[in-house]
Design a protein around this motif. Structure first.
Motif, mmCIF file in Angstrom:
data_model
loop_
_atom_site.group_PDB
_atom_site.id
_atom_site.type_symbol
_atom_site.label_atom_id
_atom_site.label_comp_id
_atom_site.label_asym_id
_atom_site.label_seq_id
_atom_site.Cartn_x
_atom_site.Cartn_y
_atom_site.Cartn_z
ATOM 1 N N ALA A 299 -32.045 -134.273 7.727
ATOM 2 C CA ALA A 299 -33.187 -132.801 7.381
ATOM 3 C C ALA A 299 -33.036 -131.883 8.497
ATOM 4 N N ILE A 300 -33.078 -132.359 9.813
ATOM 5 C CA ILE A 300 -33.253 -131.619 10.922
ATOM 6 C C ILE A 300 -31.990 -130.877 11.338
ATOM 7 N N ILE A 301 -30.685 -131.418 10.984
ATOM 8 C CA ILE A 301 -29.366 -131.019 11.082
ATOM 9 C C ILE A 301 -29.021 -130.057 10.080
ATOM 10 N N LEU A 302 -29.423 -130.355 8.651
ATOM 11 C CA LEU A 302 -29.407 -129.412 7.796
ATOM 12 C C LEU A 302 -30.219 -127.839 7.827
ATOM 13 N N GLY A 303 -31.373 -128.305 8.364
ATOM 14 C CA GLY A 303 -32.413 -127.243 8.730
ATOM 15 C C GLY A 303 -31.632 -126.284 9.747
ATOM 16 N N ASP A 304 -31.248 -126.797 10.827
ATOM 17 C CA ASP A 304 -30.542 -125.973 11.823
ATOM 18 C C ASP A 304 -29.547 -125.174 11.386
ATOM 19 N N MET A 305 -28.531 -125.886 10.557
ATOM 20 C CA MET A 305 -27.208 -125.384 10.336
ATOM 21 C C MET A 305 -27.502 -124.178 9.042
ATOM 22 N N VAL A 307 -30.337 -122.379 9.065
ATOM 23 C CA VAL A 307 -30.983 -121.286 10.030
ATOM 24 C C VAL A 307 -29.821 -120.328 10.853
ATOM 25 N N LEU A 308 -28.954 -121.201 11.322
ATOM 26 C CA LEU A 308 -27.754 -120.643 12.109
ATOM 27 C C LEU A 308 -27.018 -119.713 10.984
ATOM 28 N N ALA A 309 -26.561 -120.365 9.858
ATOM 29 C CA ALA A 309 -25.863 -119.380 8.967
ATOM 30 C C ALA A 309 -26.540 -118.199 8.692
ATOM 31 N N MET A 310 -27.929 -118.196 8.587
ATOM 32 C CA MET A 310 -28.813 -116.994 8.190
ATOM 33 C C MET A 310 -28.633 -115.969 9.281
ATOM 34 N N VAL A 311 -28.742 -116.338 10.410
ATOM 35 C CA VAL A 311 -28.699 -115.553 11.617
ATOM 36 C C VAL A 311 -27.354 -115.054 11.668
ATOM 37 N N SER A 312 -26.477 -115.617 11.518
ATOM 38 C CA SER A 312 -24.816 -115.142 11.570
ATOM 39 C C SER A 312 -24.653 -114.170 10.491
ATOM 40 N N LEU A 313 -25.242 -114.293 9.266
ATOM 41 C CA LEU A 313 -24.991 -113.267 8.107
ATOM 42 C C LEU A 313 -25.911 -111.990 8.601
ATOM 43 N N LEU A 314 -26.907 -112.231 9.168
ATOM 44 C CA LEU A 314 -27.765 -110.870 9.343
ATOM 45 C C LEU A 314 -26.879 -110.124 10.391
ATOM 46 N N LEU A 315 -26.506 -110.896 11.511
ATOM 47 C CA LEU A 315 -25.862 -109.968 12.513
ATOM 48 C C LEU A 315 -24.470 -109.564 12.011
ATOM 49 N N TYR A 316 -23.734 -110.301 11.181
ATOM 50 C CA TYR A 316 -22.486 -109.759 10.565
ATOM 51 C C TYR A 316 -22.876 -108.323 10.012
ATOM 52 N N CYS A 317 -23.581 -108.574 8.931
ATOM 53 C CA CYS A 317 -24.144 -107.243 8.144
ATOM 54 C C CYS A 317 -24.594 -106.123 8.801
ATOM 55 N N TYR A 318 -25.331 -106.263 9.924
ATOM 56 C CA TYR A 318 -25.690 -105.191 11.025
ATOM 57 C C TYR A 318 -24.445 -104.720 11.540
#
Length: 676
Positions: A299-305, A307-318
């Protein structure tokens, strides 16, 4: 019988009666003059008898007029200025505290001693210089009565005790606070004076953290105070005691006391690692079980992945959106290109024959390296006849304005440096201070204080459409008075040089963080070619426009008159700035000649009541300034007085008459000397 005879005689001779009445009146006037001497006379004579043991004040006697005595200046027959320096005066200056109309008191470099007397009566004092004496004791609470004080210099005395922070903070007009060379102790952490420009507490016994409000001053302002820490001196260190040491403070509240769980101490690698007892507690059993639970790990590993995916997507869009916007713009922004040239890459490469200069800072300025300036994020503020101005945000958060000079024509490096020394030492509440400069053969940069509220030009002409917040009359009058004071200081700061601004216009009147007007770009015309001035022809005096003569103080007055007309009419006189061509002085004269004066004023001012007389008063000043003949224009000192009389505007601390440069509260003592 005698009375009847007197009346009969006077009845026969009315001329005798008139003579008798006139003589009686003159006698009464003469008697009243002798019966009511200058109220400041006794105070000065008492001070002389007690303190002038060397008899330096030889002309302080009743045979000469008090206002002609050494060091004495008067306004309306009351002493307004007393400058007694290097006269071997001793004792106390307590008798002088009864001079209730005193504005300037300077007793520098004497042998005065003892505690400061009660200053409560000196409510009119704006400048107080008591440095290089032998005063002792603590600062009296009566200092807070000096509510109009701008400059306070108590340096190099024997004052002791703590600095009364609460008292000093009440002096909210204060521009200078010099306390170096004393024996003050304690903290300065609560000191907060928003308008402070000149500050020094070095060579005392102060301790504690330097507040952020003072961190912009140079390290030299705090030197020889071993207990001070924080920017700009050494960083404050948090001392953590070792809990294993007997008697240490840490042992009193150790996190490893029996019954407590082990905690992580944030600082110190010096604290030895401690082991927990062999017998595991319930908490440790629970932690061990949770670590071995595979579902929790997944659960911890999936949660980290996630969060990382969401941050990467936001930066990419910006970043993609910004990149796409730039690409749609085609050739891109000239602004960004210019900024890249100046700041993103060094304009001073290491090439053969390429001169590399250095940054030169003035006293009282927080220093930074040239590379810090080059790495700063930049925003172009505007392009003018003298070069391009940028707003630069340094990595430490400080903000400065940088002007990159174009077509600078100076005789050489030495001439440039001498001129910069003069400009850099000019300090006034209505001038944009020059902080530093850079000189190389290929590049010349000037670094100024950044003014966050923009220019008068944008306040007057920006966004004239619906939804605009108009510039009200009170603000316009305040800006006019402040700009006049700043320009007058440029003219009078060094009489030997007869400095002129040379480029007075609304884009060079900036507003600081509290809304006060500040004159910028003063003195730069001497560094540029004469053709540059033609670009602001709407402000140029006739003698400058017609035969290309260089700018003078009289032509500055003309330009300032055009600026006043711009404030009154809301019309822009500069074709370069506004695109239109309006000979503002000629247009105003034609309208006034037809007796349609009301048509002159900006429609935005028509909403305000009871200001017609004030507007007409400022219009008359503007028309006097824009007289065709230079010799008919008033001096800036007179212009300042006329504007201040319109609504009793508070007189500037630097709008006094000073006999020498060293007396000025706004100018360093060696300003003119730097150029000679």
């Amino acid at each position: 019988m005698q009375e009847q005879a007197f009346v009969a005689t006077m009845a026969k001779s009315p001329t005798s009666l008139l003579k008798h009445f006139t003589l009686s009146l003159l006698f009464l006037c003469f008697s009243s003059m002798h019966a009511s001497p200058n109220p400041d006379f006794d105070a000065l004579m008492e001070f002389k008898s007690a303190s002038d043991t060397a008899n330096k004040l030889t002309n302080w006697n009743s045979s000469t007029g008090l206002c002609n005595w050494t060091g004495v200046s008067c306004i309306n027959n009351r002493i307004s200025r007393l400058v007694l320096e290097d006269l071997q005066l001793s004792g106390s200056f307590q008798p002088l505290t009864s001079l209730t109309q005193l504005r300037v008191l300077s007793l520098k470099r004497n042998n005065l001693s003892g505690p400061l007397p009660n200053l409560s009566n000196l409510t009119a004092v704006k400048l107080l210089f008591l440095s290089h004496n032998k005063f002792s004791g603590a600062l009296p609470v009566s200092v807070q009565a000096l509510s109009r004080l701008y400059r306070l210099d108590l340096s190099f005395n024997n004052f002791s005790g703590s600095i009364p922070i609460g008292v000093i903070n009440r002096l909210n007009h204060l521009l200078t606070l010099r306390l170096e060379g004393n024996r003050f102790a304690g903290s300065v952490s609560g000191l907060n004076i928003p308008r402070l420009e000149d500050f020094n507490v070095s060579n005392n016994h102060l301790s504690g953290e330097i507040p952020k409000s003072l961190s912009g001053f140079p390290e030299s302002a705090f030197g020889q105070n071993s207990g001070l820490c924080g920017s700009p001196v050494q960083a404050c260190k948090s001392i953590v005691s070792d809990p294993t040491e007997p008697g240490s403070d840490g042992a009193l509240a150790s996190p490893l006391m029996p019954g407590n769980s082990p905690t992580i101490v944030s600082s110190p690698s010096s604290i030895p690692a401690r082991t927990t007892p062999n017998k595991p507690t319930a908490n440790t059993k629970h932690k061990k079980a949770s670590k071995t639970n595979p579902l929790a790990l997944i659960a911890i590993i999936l949660g980290d992945m996630l969060v990382l995916a969401m941050v990467s997507l936001l930066l990419y869009c910006y970043f993609w959106r910004n990149y796409a916007a730039k690409m749609r713009g085609g050739k891109g922004s000239k602004l960004l290109e210019t900024e890249k040239i100046v700041y993103s890459s060094s304009p001073y490469p290491n090439q053969p024959g390429y001169e590399r200069g250095r940054m030169v800072f003035f006293e009282g300025v927080k220093r930074f390296e040239l590379e810090d300036l080059l790495r700063a994020s930049a925003e172009m503020l505007g392009k003018g006849g003298f070069g391009t101005a940028y707003k630069a945000v340094l990595e430490d958060g400080n903000v400065v304005a940088v002007k990159r000079l174009k077509d600078a024509s100076v005789g050489g490096k030495r001439d440039f440096e001498q001129h910069m020394e003069v400009l850099g030492r000019m300090r006034h509440p209505n001038l944009v201070s020059l902080k530093a400069y850079y000189f190389a053969r290929e590049e010349k940069l000037l670094v100024y204080d950044y003014m966050p509220n923009g220019s008068l030009f944008w306040l007057l002409h920006g966004n004239r459409g619906p939804g605009r917040t108009p510039l009200d009359w009170t603000t316009r009058l305040k800006i006019a008075a402040g700009a006049a004071r700043g320009l007058n200081f440029v003219h009078t700061s060094c009489k030997a040089l007869k400095l002129a601004h040379g480029n007075v216009k609304s884009t060079n009147i900036l507003l600081d963080k509290i809304g006060d007007a500040r004159v910028s770009d003063f003195g730069i015309t001497l560094l540029t070619s004469p053709s540059t001035t033609s670009r602001t022809s709407g402000y140029n005096a006739p003698e400058v426009s017609s035969d290309g003569r260089k700018q003078t103080q009289r032509s500055d007055v003309y330009s300032f008159g055009v600026l006043l007309l711009e404030l009154l009419t809301g019309k822009c006189p500069s074709a370069m700035e506004c695109g239109g061509v309006v000979d503002l002085p000629r247009w105003v004269q034609s309208v006034v000649r037809e007796e349609w004066t009301a048509e002159v004023f900006d429609l935005e001012l028509m909403r305000y009541k009871d200001i017609e007389e004030e507007m007409v008063g400022l219009l008359q000043i503007a028309m006097a300034c824009t007289a065709t003949a230079a010799e008919q224009r008033p001096r800036m000192s007179h212009v300042v007085k006329m504007i201040e009389e319109i609504r009793g505007v508070e007189v500037s601390p630097c709008h006094e008459t000073f006999d020498s440069v060293s007396d000025s509260p706004c100018l360093s003592e060696d300003t003119c000397g730097a150029s000679q």
